[in-house]
Design a protein around this motif. Structure first.
Motif, PDB file in Angstrom:
ATOM      1  N   ASN A   1      11.504  23.612  17.774  1.00  0.00           N
ATOM      2  CA  ASN A   1      11.633  22.367  17.021  1.00  0.00           C
ATOM      3  C   ASN A   1      13.061  21.836  17.093  1.00  0.00           C
ATOM      4  N   VAL A   2      13.208  20.606  16.619  1.00  0.00           N
ATOM      5  CA  VAL A   2      14.503  19.951  16.451  1.00  0.00           C
ATOM      6  C   VAL A   2      14.596  19.593  14.982  1.00  0.00           C
ATOM      7  N   THR A   3      15.713  19.938  14.357  1.00  0.00           N
ATOM      8  CA  THR A   3      15.897  19.657  12.939  1.00  0.00           C
ATOM      9  C   THR A   3      17.204  18.906  12.729  1.00  0.00           C
ATOM     10  N   LEU A   4      17.335  18.325  11.551  1.00  0.00           N
ATOM     11  CA  LEU A   4      18.574  17.670  11.146  1.00  0.00           C
ATOM     12  C   LEU A   4      18.557  17.485   9.646  1.00  0.00           C
ATOM     13  N   ASN A   5      19.693  17.147   9.100  1.00  0.00           N
ATOM     14  CA  ASN A   5      19.814  16.770   7.690  1.00  0.00           C
ATOM     15  C   ASN A   5      20.255  15.323   7.638  1.00  0.00           C
ATOM     16  N   VAL A   6      19.819  14.616   6.613  1.00  0.00           N
ATOM     17  CA  VAL A   6      20.256  13.233   6.410  1.00  0.00           C
ATOM     18  C   VAL A   6      20.626  13.074   4.938  1.00  0.00           C
ATOM     19  N   TRP A   7      21.754  12.433   4.680  1.00  0.00           N
ATOM     20  CA  TRP A   7      22.211  12.207   3.309  1.00  0.00           C
ATOM     21  C   TRP A   7      21.377  11.111   2.664  1.00  0.00           C
ATOM     22  N   SER A   8      20.967  11.318   1.442  1.00  0.00           N
ATOM     23  CA  SER A   8      20.155  10.321   0.738  1.00  0.00           C
ATOM     24  C   SER A   8      20.931   9.033   0.491  1.00  0.00           C
ATOM     25  N   CYS A   9      22.258   9.077   0.583  1.00  0.00           N
ATOM     26  CA  CYS A   9      23.064   7.862   0.412  1.00  0.00           C
ATOM     27  C   CYS A   9      23.129   7.032   1.690  1.00  0.00           C
ATOM     28  N   ASN A  10      22.356   7.424   2.711  1.00  0.00           N
ATOM     29  CA  ASN A  10      22.330   6.713   3.984  1.00  0.00           C
ATOM     30  C   ASN A  10      20.888   6.313   4.315  1.00  0.00           C
ATOM     31  N   PRO A  11      20.342   5.334   3.568  1.00  0.00           N
ATOM     32  CA  PRO A  11      18.926   4.990   3.754  1.00  0.00           C
ATOM     33  C   PRO A  11      18.596   4.443   5.141  1.00  0.00           C
ATOM     34  N   SER A  12      19.536   3.798   5.814  1.00  0.00           N
ATOM     35  CA  SER A  12      19.225   3.284   7.151  1.00  0.00           C
ATOM     36  C   SER A  12      19.023   4.440   8.129  1.00  0.00           C
ATOM     37  N   ALA A  13      19.800   5.516   7.993  1.00  0.00           N
ATOM     38  CA  ALA A  13      19.603   6.687   8.843  1.00  0.00           C
ATOM     39  C   ALA A  13      18.259   7.343   8.544  1.00  0.00           C
ATOM     40  N   LEU A  14      17.921   7.436   7.263  1.00  0.00           N
ATOM     41  CA  LEU A  14      16.643   8.014   6.878  1.00  0.00           C
ATOM     42  C   LEU A  14      15.485   7.229   7.500  1.00  0.00           C
ATOM     43  N   ARG A  15      15.548   5.912   7.428  1.00  0.00           N
ATOM     44  CA  ARG A  15      14.497   5.076   8.035  1.00  0.00           C
ATOM     45  C   ARG A  15      14.441   5.281   9.550  1.00  0.00           C
ATOM     46  N   PHE A  16      15.606   5.365  10.193  1.00  0.00           N
ATOM     47  CA  PHE A  16      15.647   5.584  11.641  1.00  0.00           C
ATOM     48  C   PHE A  16      14.942   6.891  12.002  1.00  0.00           C
ATOM     49  N   TYR A  17      15.276   7.972  11.308  1.00  0.00           N
ATOM     50  CA  TYR A  17      14.676   9.270  11.630  1.00  0.00           C
ATOM     51  C   TYR A  17      13.180   9.275  11.341  1.00  0.00           C
ATOM     52  N   GLU A  18      12.755   8.643  10.263  1.00  0.00           N
ATOM     53  CA  GLU A  18      11.322   8.536   9.986  1.00  0.00           C
ATOM     54  C   GLU A  18      10.628   7.742  11.097  1.00  0.00           C
ATOM     55  N   HIS A  19      11.265   6.673  11.571  1.00  0.00           N
ATOM     56  CA  HIS A  19      10.705   5.866  12.659  1.00  0.00           C
ATOM     57  C   HIS A  19      10.577   6.704  13.941  1.00  0.00           C
ATOM     58  N   CYS A  20      11.486   7.663  14.127  1.00  0.00           N
ATOM     59  CA  CYS A  20      11.419   8.555  15.295  1.00  0.00           C
ATOM     60  C   CYS A  20      10.351   9.631  15.139  1.00  0.00           C
ATOM     61  N   GLY A  21       9.732   9.717  13.956  1.00  0.00           N
ATOM     62  CA  GLY A  21       8.650  10.666  13.741  1.00  0.00           C
ATOM     63  C   GLY A  21       9.048  11.932  13.001  1.00  0.00           C
ATOM     64  N   LEU A  22      10.287  12.026  12.558  1.00  0.00           N
ATOM     65  CA  LEU A  22      10.690  13.205  11.784  1.00  0.00           C
ATOM     66  C   LEU A  22      10.100  13.136  10.391  1.00  0.00           C
ATOM     67  N   ARG A  23       9.819  14.316   9.850  1.00  0.00           N
ATOM     68  CA  ARG A  23       9.265  14.446   8.499  1.00  0.00           C
ATOM     69  C   ARG A  23      10.101  15.460   7.734  1.00  0.00           C
ATOM     70  N   PRO A  24      10.160  15.353   6.413  1.00  0.00           N
ATOM     71  CA  PRO A  24      10.950  16.326   5.640  1.00  0.00           C
ATOM     72  C   PRO A  24      10.475  17.753   5.890  1.00  0.00           C
ATOM     73  N   GLN A  25      11.445  18.632   6.089  1.00  0.00           N
ATOM     74  CA  GLN A  25      11.174  20.060   6.228  1.00  0.00           C
ATOM     75  C   GLN A  25      11.543  20.776   4.933  1.00  0.00           C
ATOM     76  N   LYS A  26      12.629  20.365   4.345  1.00  0.00           N
ATOM     77  CA  LYS A  26      13.079  20.883   3.053  1.00  0.00           C
ATOM     78  C   LYS A  26      13.932  19.809   2.406  1.00  0.00           C
ATOM     79  N   ILE A  27      14.137  19.912   1.116  1.00  0.00           N
ATOM     80  CA  ILE A  27      14.889  18.908   0.377  1.00  0.00           C
ATOM     81  C   ILE A  27      16.019  19.608  -0.373  1.00  0.00           C
ATOM     82  N   GLY A  28      17.242  19.142  -0.150  1.00  0.00           N
ATOM     83  CA  GLY A  28      18.394  19.663  -0.877  1.00  0.00           C
ATOM     84  C   GLY A  28      18.564  18.888  -2.169  1.00  0.00           C
ATOM     85  N   MET A  29      18.851  19.577  -3.239  1.00  0.00           N
ATOM     86  CA  MET A  29      19.008  18.928  -4.534  1.00  0.00           C
ATOM     87  C   MET A  29      20.290  19.411  -5.187  1.00  0.00           C
ATOM     88  N   GLU A  30      20.808  18.641  -6.154  1.00  0.00           N
ATOM     89  CA  GLU A  30      22.039  19.022  -6.810  1.00  0.00           C
ATOM     90  C   GLU A  30      22.064  18.542  -8.265  1.00  0.00           C
TER      91      GLU A  30
END
Length: 156
Positions: A124-153
């Motif tokens: 597989n290919v994985t990555l992390n995306v910061w929730s403060c970067n919604p355009s990156a999140l949309r880009f990765y979702e458009h590429c077909g990536l799905r959440p694998q795990k969620i970091g919380m604080e």
């Protein structure tokens, strides 16, 4: 446009893009990311990464102009107590120059990383995306990536 491994001559352009990435992160999380002008790597660190086959860096080269990059890291947990031995290619950082966004540079980089990972026998290919970067999140979702795990604080 050609997607290729980074070379030392690409370092000034990569540093320019690293500044752009940090600016996005600083804007979204100034409590965690240093002000504009900061970069993730020093010259010696970046030079070492460029020559490290375990951490390949790819650049989108358009006639000698670097339009974007993808920093990757091979990961594998061999003989772990609970994790399988699958080989992963982790995208540590993917950036397209803000002046060239919307021209499918990011998609070309991402597709190249996928092909490289397949050829390297990755599961597989994985990555992390910061929730403060919604355009990156949309880009990765458009590429077909799905959440694998969620970091919380919780900020104390």
């Amino acid at each position: 446009m050609e997607i290729r491994r980074a070379v030392e001559a690409d370092m000034p352009a990569i540093h320019r893009l690293l500044v752009q990435v940090n600016a996005v992160h600083h804007q979204g999380r100034p409590d965690l990311f240093k002000p504009a002008g900061s970069t993730k790597y020093t010259d010696p660190e970046l030079r070492a990464l460029i020559h490290d086959d375990g951490r390949p860096i790819f650049v989108a080269d358009d006639g000698g102009a670097v339009l974007g990059y993808a920093f990757c890291i091979f990961e594998q947990y061999v003989n772990d107590n609970i994790r399988t031995d699958v080989r992963t290619l982790y995208i540590d950082d993917l950036c397209v120059d803000e002046a060239h966004r919307g021209r499918h540079v990011g998609r070309r980089l991402y597709d190249h990383v996928l092909a490289f990972a397949r050829a390297a026998g990755c599961y597989n290919v994985t990555l992390n995306v910061w929730s403060c970067n919604p355009s990156a999140l949309r880009f990765y979702e458009h590429c077909g990536l799905r959440p694998q795990k969620i970091g919380m604080e919780t900020i104390l």
